[in-house]
Design a protein around this motif. Structure first.
Motif, PDB file in Angstrom:
ATOM      1  N   GLY A   1      41.933  41.413  45.774  1.00 49.02           N
ATOM      2  CA  GLY A   1      42.245  40.709  47.009  1.00 49.02           C
ATOM      3  C   GLY A   1      41.535  39.377  47.132  1.00 49.02           C
ATOM      4  O   GLY A   1      42.060  38.447  47.724  1.00 49.02           O
ATOM      5  N   HIS A   2      40.322  39.255  46.601  1.00 46.97           N
ATOM      6  CA  HIS A   2      39.562  38.028  46.765  1.00 46.97           C
ATOM      7  C   HIS A   2      39.644  37.148  45.520  1.00 46.97           C
ATOM      8  O   HIS A   2      38.804  36.280  45.326  1.00 46.97           O
ATOM      9  CB  HIS A   2      38.100  38.360  47.065  1.00 46.97           C
ATOM     10  CG  HIS A   2      37.434  39.196  46.010  1.00 46.97           C
ATOM     11  ND1 HIS A   2      37.535  40.557  45.989  1.00 46.97           N
ATOM     12  CD2 HIS A   2      36.679  38.848  44.938  1.00 46.97           C
ATOM     13  CE1 HIS A   2      36.857  41.037  44.953  1.00 46.97           C
ATOM     14  NE2 HIS A   2      36.319  40.009  44.300  1.00 46.97           N
ATOM     15  N   ALA A   3      40.623  37.378  44.648  1.00 42.36           N
ATOM     16  CA  ALA A   3      40.746  36.577  43.427  1.00 42.36           C
ATOM     17  C   ALA A   3      40.998  35.117  43.788  1.00 42.36           C
ATOM     18  O   ALA A   3      41.644  34.800  44.787  1.00 42.36           O
ATOM     19  CB  ALA A   3      41.878  37.113  42.561  1.00 42.36           C
ATOM     20  N   ILE A   4      40.490  34.237  42.951  1.00 45.47           N
ATOM     21  CA  ILE A   4      40.619  32.801  43.200  1.00 45.47           C
ATOM     22  C   ILE A   4      41.254  32.157  41.983  1.00 45.47           C
ATOM     23  O   ILE A   4      40.941  32.503  40.842  1.00 45.47           O
ATOM     24  CB  ILE A   4      39.236  32.175  43.508  1.00 45.47           C
ATOM     25  CG1 ILE A   4      39.370  30.691  43.840  1.00 45.47           C
ATOM     26  CG2 ILE A   4      38.256  32.408  42.375  1.00 45.47           C
ATOM     27  CD1 ILE A   4      38.081  30.081  44.349  1.00 45.47           C
ATOM     28  N   ASP A   5      42.169  31.226  42.217  1.00 47.19           N
ATOM     29  CA  ASP A   5      42.842  30.562  41.111  1.00 47.19           C
ATOM     30  C   ASP A   5      42.167  29.223  40.816  1.00 47.19           C
ATOM     31  O   ASP A   5      41.158  28.864  41.433  1.00 47.19           O
ATOM     32  CB  ASP A   5      44.333  30.365  41.421  1.00 47.19           C
ATOM     33  CG  ASP A   5      44.570  29.530  42.667  1.00 47.19           C
ATOM     34  OD1 ASP A   5      43.586  29.021  43.240  1.00 47.19           O
ATOM     35  OD2 ASP A   5      45.736  29.389  43.078  1.00 47.19           O
ATOM     36  N   LEU A   6      42.729  28.493  39.864  1.00 55.26           N
ATOM     37  CA  LEU A   6      42.119  27.231  39.447  1.00 55.26           C
ATOM     38  C   LEU A   6      42.073  26.229  40.596  1.00 55.26           C
ATOM     39  O   LEU A   6      41.051  25.568  40.810  1.00 55.26           O
ATOM     40  CB  LEU A   6      42.899  26.654  38.266  1.00 55.26           C
ATOM     41  CG  LEU A   6      42.451  25.278  37.764  1.00 55.26           C
ATOM     42  CD1 LEU A   6      40.987  25.302  37.358  1.00 55.26           C
ATOM     43  CD2 LEU A   6      43.326  24.808  36.614  1.00 55.26           C
ATOM     44  N   ALA A   7      43.169  26.108  41.330  1.00 53.91           N
ATOM     45  CA  ALA A   7      43.198  25.145  42.443  1.00 53.91           C
ATOM     46  C   ALA A   7      42.134  25.482  43.483  1.00 53.91           C
ATOM     47  O   ALA A   7      41.485  24.590  44.037  1.00 53.91           O
ATOM     48  CB  ALA A   7      44.587  25.123  43.086  1.00 53.91           C
ATOM     49  N   GLY A   8      41.947  26.770  43.742  1.00 47.08           N
ATOM     50  CA  GLY A   8      40.929  27.172  44.704  1.00 47.08           C
ATOM     51  C   GLY A   8      39.529  26.829  44.236  1.00 47.08           C
ATOM     52  O   GLY A   8      38.684  26.371  45.026  1.00 47.08           O
ATOM     53  N   MET A   9      39.262  27.048  42.938  1.00 46.14           N
ATOM     54  CA  MET A   9      37.938  26.696  42.406  1.00 46.14           C
ATOM     55  C   MET A   9      37.721  25.190  42.429  1.00 46.14           C
ATOM     56  O   MET A   9      36.614  24.713  42.710  1.00 46.14           O
ATOM     57  CB  MET A   9      37.801  27.244  40.981  1.00 46.14           C
ATOM     58  CG  MET A   9      37.597  28.748  40.931  1.00 46.14           C
ATOM     59  SD  MET A   9      37.288  29.360  39.252  1.00 46.14           S
ATOM     60  CE  MET A   9      38.927  29.189  38.544  1.00 46.14           C
ATOM     61  N   GLN A  10      38.747  24.422  42.124  1.00 45.44           N
ATOM     62  CA  GLN A  10      38.607  22.968  42.157  1.00 45.44           C
ATOM     63  C   GLN A  10      38.327  22.474  43.577  1.00 45.44           C
ATOM     64  O   GLN A  10      37.515  21.567  43.783  1.00 45.44           O
ATOM     65  CB  GLN A  10      39.866  22.315  41.590  1.00 45.44           C
ATOM     66  CG  GLN A  10      40.013  22.498  40.087  1.00 45.44           C
ATOM     67  CD  GLN A  10      41.343  21.995  39.566  1.00 45.44           C
ATOM     68  OE1 GLN A  10      42.359  22.057  40.258  1.00 45.44           O
ATOM     69  NE2 GLN A  10      41.354  21.496  38.338  1.00 45.44           N
ATOM     70  N   ALA A  11      38.995  23.092  44.553  1.00 46.93           N
ATOM     71  CA  ALA A  11      38.738  22.713  45.949  1.00 46.93           C
ATOM     72  C   ALA A  11      37.301  23.054  46.343  1.00 46.93           C
ATOM     73  O   ALA A  11      36.636  22.273  47.038  1.00 46.93           O
ATOM     74  CB  ALA A  11      39.731  23.433  46.871  1.00 46.93           C
ATOM     75  N   LEU A  12      36.815  24.215  45.911  1.00 48.24           N
ATOM     76  CA  LEU A  12      35.424  24.581  46.177  1.00 48.24           C
ATOM     77  C   LEU A  12      34.466  23.572  45.563  1.00 48.24           C
ATOM     78  O   LEU A  12      33.479  23.167  46.188  1.00 48.24           O
ATOM     79  CB  LEU A  12      35.139  25.975  45.620  1.00 48.24           C
ATOM     80  CG  LEU A  12      35.510  27.178  46.486  1.00 48.24           C
ATOM     81  CD1 LEU A  12      35.242  28.472  45.729  1.00 48.24           C
ATOM     82  CD2 LEU A  12      34.744  27.160  47.797  1.00 48.24           C
ATOM     83  N   ALA A  13      34.756  23.179  44.316  1.00 52.04           N
ATOM     84  CA  ALA A  13      33.879  22.239  43.620  1.00 52.04           C
ATOM     85  C   ALA A  13      33.819  20.901  44.346  1.00 52.04           C
ATOM     86  O   ALA A  13      32.745  20.293  44.480  1.00 52.04           O
ATOM     87  CB  ALA A  13      34.352  22.047  42.182  1.00 52.04           C
TER      88      ALA A  13
END
Length: 428
Positions: free
Chosen positions: A29-41
């Motif tokens: 449920g809490h998986a994160i994709d590449l776009a999500g990680m880039q936004a976090l960064a």
């Protein structure tokens, strides 16, 4: 035969895992994709905030440059104590002064200073854009490294399990006298080597997750990751289209192009030293014969309006040198721009070549796995019938593992080239 069926099932499972790009954690449920990680960064990384701050500084520089269009207001209060009183000045006195000055003309210096500051603000925007692109590229490459090391771990574990089954089967054969002690020891050596390789692969995977967490600026776990981006091979890109988009929109190139304009504007601003300066000044002066202005017996007030024309005739060649230096700066940036364009064009061409080759190699690597599986199947059958040596069986297992490692490496190269090509056009 039972061993062969069990081993083949494990190999097929491994291959399916690689081709599916390890998407088991995508259902979390809490998986994160590449776009999500880039936004976090982009939100978490200090390097981004550093360039945001530089952009804010450039905005303040614009305000400072516009200050030349506004009047200056100064006040002063002077207290004097003399040894002897004079005819014009009491022994103790004070002077209060208010002054408003406004520069009417200074050789277009203010105009070009504002223009230069506004261009530099745009330059900082492109620099920030470039840093954001770099951060997103680094996140993508770190994410890809996690994928590669996870897939390598799957290959290593599959080989370890297969060799474990073969070793245990070898023990049974040794106990009934079908193979010798030296043959069993060969199985054991390869089995132990596979164990070491699997443990090293597991450690590498953990370290790659740490690197990804560093790039994102937030603690991540392997179960947090969604590898769905690697499920499908990227299409072959049009090199000419990418060249055009890179030259038109690459942030580093745009920053340098504007840097040339900023340096040219600064050169024009420095030419103001050749022109006269015109200031309008209004002042109010109040003299009092007491240190506390207003308490004395004698006071004198003066209102004065002035139009002041001034012009520097000689300043030790500093004006000429400053203008020349600004022009040389513009020329230097032009050379830097031309050099960077050539570097980017070469990099783009090389990346496109690598991308084409890596796409072709995916088919070769896939075929290699099929051939290695068939070779292992035949070798296993012959070994079970006593027609192949144990070394041939071990070689067949090693060949399959090598083919699987090659497949993972080829996929990594494909996506690494894709990410770098995307960065070439600021495409993240």
């Amino acid at each position: 035969m039972k061993l062969f069926k069990s081993q083949t099932a494990a190999v097929n499972l491994m291959r399916a895992t690689i081709i599916a790009t390890v998407v088991s954690c995508a259902s979390v449920g809490h998986a994160i994709d590449l776009a999500g990680m880039q936004a976090l960064a982009l939100n978490n990384r200090e390097v981004v905030q550093q360039y945001v701050t530089r952009l804010e500084q450039s905005e303040k520089d614009i305000i400072r440059a516009r200050g030349g269009y506004y009047p200056w207001v100064d006040t002063s209060y002077t207290v004097n104590r003399l040894d002897d009183e004079s005819f014009l000045e009491s022994r103790e006195n004070s002077v209060a002064v208010g002054r408003i000055s406004w520069n009417v003309f200074s050789g277009f210096r203010d105009r070009y200073n504002i223009q230069s500051a506004e261009i530099i603000n745009e330059v900082e925007k492109f620099r920030l854009q470039g840093v954001k692109q770099d951060v997103q590229l680094n996140v993508a490459l770190a994410y890809l490294e996690v994928y590669e090391r996870r897939a390598n771990l799957e290959v290593a574990e599959s080989a370890f399990q297969t060799l474990g089954k073969i070793y245990r089967d070898g023990e049974s054969r040794y106990q009934v006298g079908l193979i010798g002690k030296n043959e069993l020891l060969k199985f054991r050596v390869d089995y132990d080597d596979a164990d070491i390789t699997a443990k090293a692969a597991e450690a590498s995977l953990k370290k790659s997750v740490n690197v990804l967490s560093r790039q994102v600026g937030s603690e991540l776990n392997l179960d947090d990751l969604d590898f769905a981006e690697f499920n499908r091979l990227p299409p072959l890109v049009d090199k000419e289209d990418y060249v055009a988009r890179m030259l038109a929109g690459r942030s580093e190139l745009k920053a340098l192009e504007l840097g040339v304009d900023a340096a040219a504007a600064q050169a024009e601003a420095e030419k103001g030293g050749y022109y006269p300066r015109v200031d309008v000044i209004g002042s109010y002066r109040k003299y009092d014969d007491d240190m506390l202005n207003g308490n004395g017996a004698i006071d004198d007030e003066e209102l004065r309006a002035q139009l002041m024309l001034s012009m520097n005739l000689f300043q030790g060649y500093t004006t000429e040198a400053t203008v020349a230096r600004a022009r040389l700066e513009s020329r230097s940036i032009q050379y830097e721009l031309a050099e960077l364009k050539n570097i980017f064009l070469t990099d783009l061409n090389n990346l496109h070549i690598d991308f084409q080759v890596s796409l072709e190699n995916v088919e070769v690597a896939t075929r290699s796995i099929e051939q290695a599986e068939e070779n292992l199947r035949i070798t296993q059958l012959k070994y079970d019938e006593g027609l192949q040596r144990e070394s041939d069986l071990l070689d067949a297992i090693t060949s399959l593992s090598r083919a699987q490692y090659n497949y993972v490496a080829v996929l990594r190269t494909v996506f690494a080239n894709t990410f770098r090509l995307t960065r070439m056009i600021d495409g993240f």
